[in-house]
Design an enzyme around this catalytic site. Structure first.
Site, short mmCIF file in Angstrom:
data_model
loop_
_atom_site.label_atom_id
_atom_site.label_comp_id
_atom_site.label_asym_id
_atom_site.label_seq_id
_atom_site.Cartn_x
_atom_site.Cartn_y
_atom_site.Cartn_z
N GLY A 45 0.84 -1.19 0.00
CA GLY A 45 0.00 0.00 0.00
C GLY A 45 0.88 1.24 0.00
O GLY A 45 2.00 1.21 0.53
N GLN A 50 3.41 9.84 0.94
CA GLN A 50 4.64 9.07 1.12
C GLN A 50 5.63 9.24 -0.03
O GLN A 50 6.78 8.80 0.07
CB GLN A 50 4.31 7.58 1.26
N CYS A 92 5.30 0.12 7.80
CA CYS A 92 5.01 1.24 6.92
C CYS A 92 6.28 1.57 6.14
O CYS A 92 7.37 1.59 6.74
CB CYS A 92 4.58 2.44 7.75
N LEU A 93 6.15 1.80 4.85
CA LEU A 93 7.33 2.13 4.03
C LEU A 93 8.03 3.40 4.52
O LEU A 93 9.21 3.57 4.29
CB LEU A 93 6.93 2.29 2.56
N HIS A 134 -4.97 1.90 7.15
CA HIS A 134 -3.60 2.44 7.18
C HIS A 134 -3.42 3.55 6.13
O HIS A 134 -2.89 4.63 6.44
CB HIS A 134 -2.62 1.28 6.93
N GLU A 135 -3.89 3.30 4.90
CA GLU A 135 -3.69 4.28 3.83
C GLU A 135 -4.59 5.50 4.00
O GLU A 135 -4.17 6.62 3.74
CB GLU A 135 -3.90 3.63 2.45
N HIS A 138 -3.03 7.78 6.43
CA HIS A 138 -1.94 8.59 5.84
C HIS A 138 -2.48 9.90 5.27
O HIS A 138 -1.85 10.95 5.39
CB HIS A 138 -1.26 7.82 4.70
ZN LIG Z 1 2.26 3.59 5.72
#
Ligand SMILES: [Zn+2]
Length: 169
Positions: A45, A50, A92-93, A134-135, A138
Site C-alpha cells: 500500500g 509518502q 510502513c514504508l 492504514h492508507e 496517511h
Molecule cells: Zn504507511
C-alpha cells in the site's frame, strides 16, 4: 517513474492531504507512478504523501502483483464502516525496519472515487481492512504508530533520532 519514499520526520506525512478535484491525465500518471514506486519498495500500500505529494490518493495491492484484479486505487477515500477487531503486526514504508502489533477493525468499508471520479464502495477483511485503514490514515496525516502505546512510540522515535544523527535515516 519511481519516487523515493518519504520517511517519518518529513512534515508532509503529518498533514491532512488535499482533495482531488480533477480526474485528468496527471492523476492517471500519478497513480501509475505510485504503483511502480510501491512495488519497487516492496510494499502492499502507498499513499501520495509518502512520495511527497499531499493529495488524497492511495494505491493498494495486498496480493503484491499476484492478482491484477486486486489492484485498488482510492481517490478521496472515507472509511464509512468498521466492524470487529483484529490484532497483527503492521509496518510502513515510511518507517522502514520497524514493525509493531496494531489492533484494527476486522471488516472495513471505504467509500472512494476511482481514477475517473466515479464513486464506489469496497469492503475488505483482514489484511485489506488493515490496508484501507492504514492508507486512509496517511491522507489524514496519521501514521500507524499513533495506534500503539506511547511507550513503544517514544522508543521508535528515539531510535529514529539516533539513526538520523548517524545519517542513516
Ligand atoms: Zn504507511
Amino acid at each position: 517513474m519511481i519516487y523515493p519514499i518519504v520517511k517519518y520526520g518529513d512534515p508532509v506525512l503529518q498533514k491532512s492531504a488535499a482533495a482531488i478535484t480533477s480526474f485528468d491525465d496527471e492523476l492517471k500518471r500519478l497513480v501509475e507512478d505510485m504503483f511502480e514506486s510501491m512495488y519497487a519498495a516492496r510494499g502492499v500500500g502507498l499513499a501520495a504523501p509518502q512520495i511527497g505529494i499531499s493529495k488524497r490518493v492511495a494505491v493498494i495491492d495486498v496480493t503484491f502483483k499476484e492478482d491484477p484484479d486486486a489492484k485498488l486505487v482510492l481517490v478521496n477515500p472515507e472509511i464509512v464502516h468498521k466492524e470487529g477487531r483484529q490484532r497483527g503486526t503492521e509496518g510502513c514504508l515510511s518507517l522502514p525496519e520497524f514493525r509493531e502489533e496494531v489492533t484494527r477493525a476486522k471488516t472495513v468499508t471505504v467509500r472512494a472515487q476511482d481514477i475517473d471520479g466515479k464513486f464506489f464502495e469496497r469492503t475488505g477483511e483482514e489484511l485489506l481492512a488493515r490496508a484501507l485503514l492504514h492508507e486512509t490514515d496517511h491522507l489524514n496525516g496519521r501514521l500507524y504508530i499513533s495506534h500503539i502505546s506511547a511507550l513503544k512510540r517514544d522508543l521508535i522515535k528515539r531510535k529514529i533520532k539516533k539513526l538520523a544523527k548517524a545519517g542513516e535515516w
